[in-house]
Scaffold this motif. Structure first.
Motif, PDB file in Angstrom:
ATOM      1  N   ILE A 250      38.179  32.649  55.201  1.00  0.00           N
ATOM      2  CA  ILE A 250      39.065  32.619  54.034  1.00  0.00           C
ATOM      3  C   ILE A 250      38.319  33.297  52.894  1.00  0.00           C
ATOM      4  CG2 ILE A 250      40.378  31.180  52.438  1.00  0.00           C
ATOM      5  CD1 ILE A 250      40.025  28.905  54.556  1.00  0.00           C
ATOM      6  N   THR A 251      38.951  34.257  52.250  1.00  0.00           N
ATOM      7  CA  THR A 251      38.327  34.974  51.128  1.00  0.00           C
ATOM      8  C   THR A 251      38.997  34.551  49.828  1.00  0.00           C
ATOM      9  OG1 THR A 251      37.770  36.869  52.508  1.00  0.00           O
ATOM     10  CG2 THR A 251      37.828  37.233  50.129  1.00  0.00           C
ATOM     11  N   LEU A 252      38.195  34.047  48.900  1.00  0.00           N
ATOM     12  CA  LEU A 252      38.675  33.665  47.574  1.00  0.00           C
ATOM     13  C   LEU A 252      38.193  34.694  46.562  1.00  0.00           C
ATOM     14  CD1 LEU A 252      37.719  29.859  47.620  1.00  0.00           C
ATOM     15  CD2 LEU A 252      39.810  30.927  48.483  1.00  0.00           C
ATOM     16  N   ILE A 253      39.118  35.292  45.826  1.00  0.00           N
ATOM     17  CA  ILE A 253      38.769  36.198  44.726  1.00  0.00           C
ATOM     18  C   ILE A 253      38.805  35.387  43.439  1.00  0.00           C
ATOM     19  CG2 ILE A 253      39.315  38.350  43.551  1.00  0.00           C
ATOM     20  CD1 ILE A 253      38.588  38.674  46.525  1.00  0.00           C
ATOM     21  N   ILE A 254      37.679  35.379  42.713  1.00  0.00           N
ATOM     22  CA  ILE A 254      37.535  34.533  41.529  1.00  0.00           C
ATOM     23  C   ILE A 254      37.295  35.402  40.314  1.00  0.00           C
ATOM     24  CG2 ILE A 254      36.173  32.688  40.471  1.00  0.00           C
ATOM     25  CD1 ILE A 254      35.391  31.903  43.405  1.00  0.00           C
ATOM     26  N   LYS A 255      38.048  35.134  39.251  1.00  0.00           N
ATOM     27  CA  LYS A 255      37.884  35.870  38.000  1.00  0.00           C
ATOM     28  C   LYS A 255      37.937  34.889  36.843  1.00  0.00           C
ATOM     29  CE  LYS A 255      39.961  39.640  35.257  1.00  0.00           C
ATOM     30  NZ  LYS A 255      38.681  40.303  34.985  1.00  0.00           N
ATOM     31  N   ASP A 256      36.913  34.967  35.994  1.00  0.00           N
ATOM     32  CA  ASP A 256      36.839  34.133  34.792  1.00  0.00           C
ATOM     33  C   ASP A 256      37.070  32.654  35.094  1.00  0.00           C
ATOM     34  OD1 ASP A 256      36.370  36.444  33.349  1.00  0.00           O
ATOM     35  OD2 ASP A 256      38.491  36.730  32.846  1.00  0.00           O
ATOM     36  N   GLY A 257      36.493  32.190  36.197  1.00  0.00           N
ATOM     37  CA  GLY A 257      36.500  30.763  36.493  1.00  0.00           C
ATOM     38  C   GLY A 257      37.690  30.241  37.261  1.00  0.00           C
ATOM     39  N   TYR A 258      38.598  31.128  37.678  1.00  0.00           N
ATOM     40  CA  TYR A 258      39.792  30.685  38.387  1.00  0.00           C
ATOM     41  C   TYR A 258      40.005  31.516  39.651  1.00  0.00           C
ATOM     42  CZ  TYR A 258      41.354  27.552  34.694  1.00  0.00           C
ATOM     43  OH  TYR A 258      41.446  26.501  33.800  1.00  0.00           O
ATOM     44  N   ILE A 259      40.496  30.858  40.696  1.00  0.00           N
ATOM     45  CA  ILE A 259      40.858  31.560  41.925  1.00  0.00           C
ATOM     46  C   ILE A 259      42.113  32.387  41.659  1.00  0.00           C
ATOM     47  CG2 ILE A 259      41.651  31.281  44.304  1.00  0.00           C
ATOM     48  CD1 ILE A 259      40.109  28.600  44.330  1.00  0.00           C
ATOM     49  N   LYS A 260      42.020  33.699  41.952  1.00  0.00           N
ATOM     50  CA  LYS A 260      43.153  34.592  41.719  1.00  0.00           C
ATOM     51  C   LYS A 260      43.886  34.950  43.014  1.00  0.00           C
ATOM     52  CE  LYS A 260      42.508  34.734  37.317  1.00  0.00           C
ATOM     53  NZ  LYS A 260      43.474  34.067  36.413  1.00  0.00           N
ATOM     54  N   SER A 261      43.191  34.869  44.141  1.00  0.00           N
ATOM     55  CA  SER A 261      43.864  35.119  45.415  1.00  0.00           C
ATOM     56  C   SER A 261      43.126  34.395  46.529  1.00  0.00           C
ATOM     57  CB  SER A 261      43.968  36.608  45.719  1.00  0.00           C
ATOM     58  OG  SER A 261      42.712  37.152  46.053  1.00  0.00           O
ATOM     59  N   ILE A 262      43.882  34.054  47.561  1.00  0.00           N
ATOM     60  CA  ILE A 262      43.359  33.366  48.733  1.00  0.00           C
ATOM     61  C   ILE A 262      43.858  34.153  49.942  1.00  0.00           C
ATOM     62  CG2 ILE A 262      43.300  31.203  50.043  1.00  0.00           C
ATOM     63  CD1 ILE A 262      44.061  29.762  47.410  1.00  0.00           C
ATOM     64  N   GLU A 263      42.932  34.785  50.666  1.00  0.00           N
ATOM     65  CA  GLU A 263      43.328  35.695  51.733  1.00  0.00           C
ATOM     66  C   GLU A 263      42.584  35.356  53.019  1.00  0.00           C
ATOM     67  OE1 GLU A 263      42.119  39.383  50.083  1.00  0.00           O
ATOM     68  OE2 GLU A 263      43.540  39.312  48.417  1.00  0.00           O
ATOM     69  N   GLY A 264      43.175  35.730  54.154  1.00  0.00           N
ATOM     70  CA  GLY A 264      42.514  35.524  55.433  1.00  0.00           C
ATOM     71  C   GLY A 264      43.397  35.929  56.583  1.00  0.00           C
ATOM     72  N   PRO A 265      42.794  36.211  57.736  1.00  0.00           N
ATOM     73  CA  PRO A 265      43.549  36.723  58.874  1.00  0.00           C
ATOM     74  C   PRO A 265      44.292  35.659  59.667  1.00  0.00           C
ATOM     75  CG  PRO A 265      41.238  36.533  59.453  1.00  0.00           C
ATOM     76  CD  PRO A 265      41.347  36.176  57.989  1.00  0.00           C
ATOM     77  N   GLY A 266      43.959  34.380  59.458  1.00  0.00           N
ATOM     78  CA  GLY A 266      44.584  33.321  60.230  1.00  0.00           C
ATOM     79  C   GLY A 266      45.361  32.344  59.379  1.00  0.00           C
ATOM     80  N   ASP A 267      45.568  31.152  59.924  1.00  0.00           N
ATOM     81  CA  ASP A 267      46.373  30.137  59.241  1.00  0.00           C
ATOM     82  C   ASP A 267      45.605  29.385  58.163  1.00  0.00           C
ATOM     83  OD1 ASP A 267      48.517  30.749  60.880  1.00  0.00           O
ATOM     84  OD2 ASP A 267      47.988  29.239  62.384  1.00  0.00           O
ATOM     85  N   SER A 268      44.271  29.453  58.198  1.00  0.00           N
ATOM     86  CA  SER A 268      43.475  28.635  57.275  1.00  0.00           C
ATOM     87  C   SER A 268      43.736  28.998  55.819  1.00  0.00           C
ATOM     88  CB  SER A 268      41.988  28.788  57.593  1.00  0.00           C
ATOM     89  OG  SER A 268      41.700  28.334  58.889  1.00  0.00           O
ATOM     90  N   ALA A 269      43.837  30.295  55.519  1.00  0.00           N
ATOM     91  CA  ALA A 269      44.059  30.719  54.133  1.00  0.00           C
ATOM     92  C   ALA A 269      45.384  30.183  53.600  1.00  0.00           C
ATOM     93  CB  ALA A 269      44.023  32.242  54.042  1.00  0.00           C
ATOM     94  N   LYS A 270      46.421  30.257  54.409  1.00  0.00           N
ATOM     95  CA  LYS A 270      47.724  29.744  53.972  1.00  0.00           C
ATOM     96  C   LYS A 270      47.678  28.235  53.771  1.00  0.00           C
ATOM     97  CE  LYS A 270      52.683  29.882  54.963  1.00  0.00           C
ATOM     98  NZ  LYS A 270      52.893  28.485  54.532  1.00  0.00           N
ATOM     99  N   ARG A 271      46.937  27.564  54.638  1.00  0.00           N
ATOM    100  CA  ARG A 271      46.833  26.116  54.502  1.00  0.00           C
ATOM    101  C   ARG A 271      46.169  25.726  53.186  1.00  0.00           C
ATOM    102  NH1 ARG A 271      43.527  22.084  58.524  1.00  0.00           N
ATOM    103  NH2 ARG A 271      44.543  20.133  57.914  1.00  0.00           N
TER     104      ARG A 271
END
Length: 352
Positions: free
Chosen positions: A221-242
């Motif tokens: 699961i890849t979390l993109i963080i900017k200025d202290g907040y998660i801006k996107s949650i990405e991943g190839p499987g079901d874990s990111a959506k969960r």
């Protein structure tokens, strides 16, 4: 020796580490009549020492705990709060973490010990003065640091701007007025400036979502963080959506904030505890949080360290195999603790 006798003996050892004196008073806090065996054993252990001990059991009025951090049934019981503030030490068996009630009680000078793990885990992760020394060696560095950078082969590369909030140390016992601790533990953490976290955090396959799912991740699961907040949650499987669906379910912008960050120093903790334990005795994940050489990444509230974000959405995510710097000092390299005063003799890479 029966299990009850074994429990009383172990709890007495813990209370002696907490410096409970015969002239002091110990309160055990429970909820809805639960965890009576632990409560009775703590009271018996305190009485063996010569201290006065009593139990306060509050009615269960809210679903608190890990999935609703900071929301407690104690909030509705003013008399119980005042009585707890009169005690020298409170054994928290109901989970007050991140709550205003916990902060009020410890601010009065009462020390507090959270105990939530099953007895077998408590036996295996008994704290020690050596563990405390190593955690405090980390504390001295973290208190002075202005920046923390974490990278990993999985793709993590994130920086934390430090210096606003104090350091939280957890070495498994509390012997100072107003101190909170958690048995078992063995790590330290702090929070960045609210807008001071930027970069990428990759929760890799095999890392653990200790809060709220108590599971190994099956895909990254890849979390993109900017200025202290998660801006996107990405991943190839079901874990990111969960993860994305879980955070979104709180309908709270502050649920996307980055919370505390730190590293584990408990050589007794096991990364494979989820594989070894039956589901009903897995506990609350303190093995993963405290694991020697881990990085503990988290999201959500920061009230425990003096902040104002009290969202009930909290994720604790121990990451394995990371490299961590404080300013220009290398603290952990691919899961190996580097400074000599934080090392355990004979323990090197993770998993040993």
């Amino acid at each position: 020796m029966s299990q009850i006798q074994e429990m009383i003996s172990l709890f007495r050892h813990e209370l002696e580490l907490c410096n409970l004196k015969p002239q002091e008073t110990l309160a055990v806090l429970t909820e809805g009549g639960e965890r009576s065996e632990f409560a009775d054993a703590f009271i018996a252990a305190a009485e063996e020492i010569g201290a006065t001990a009593f139990r306060i059991d509050v009615a269960k009025a809210t679903e608190g705990g890990l999935e609703n951090a900071g929301q407690t049934s104690l909030a509705a019981d003013r008399r119980a709060i005042e009585k707890l503030k009169e005690a020298n030490i409170v054994i928290d068996l109901m989970f007050l973490l991140f709550s205003k009630e916990q902060i009020e009680i410890t601010d009065s000078g009462t020390r507090m010990l959270l105990v939530m793990e099953p007895f077998d885990v408590l036996k295996r992760l008994v704290p020690s003065e050596d563990q405390r020394s190593r955690v405090e060696a980390g504390e001295r560095r973290l208190e002075k640091a202005k920046e923390m950078r974490i990278i990993s082969e999985a793709g993590t590369d994130v920086t934390y701007r430090l210096g606003k909030f104090p350091v939280l140390t957890e070495y498994g016992y509390t012997d100072k007025p107003g101190r909170w601790d958690h048995w078992p533990s063995g790590f330290l953490a702090t929070s960045a400036f609210e807008d001071g976290v930027n970069g990428v955090v990759v929760i890799d396959k095999g890392d653990i979502i200790a809060q709220p799912f108590m599971e190994y991740m099956q895909d990254p699961i890849t979390l993109i963080i900017k200025d202290g907040y998660i801006k996107s949650i990405e991943g190839p499987g079901d874990s990111a959506k969960r993860i994305s669906d879980y955070i979104a379910s709180f309908n709270d912008p502050d649920a996307y904030a980055i919370s505390h960050i730190g590293w584990g120093l408990n050589e007794l903790a096991r990364w494979d505890y989820l594989d070894k334990a039956e589901p009903e005795i897995r506990g609350w994940g303190m093995d993963a949080r405290s694991f020697y050489g881990n990085v503990l990444f988290s999201t959500g509230p920061n009230v425990e360290l003096g902040g104002t974000n009290n969202t009930p959405c909290h994720l604790d995510i121990p990451l394995k195999g990371c490299t961590l710097w404080l300013d220009d000092e290398l603290i952990v390299e691919r899961g190996v603790v580097i400074p000599k005063d934080m090392q355990v003799s004979g323990v090197g890479a993770q998993g040993i």
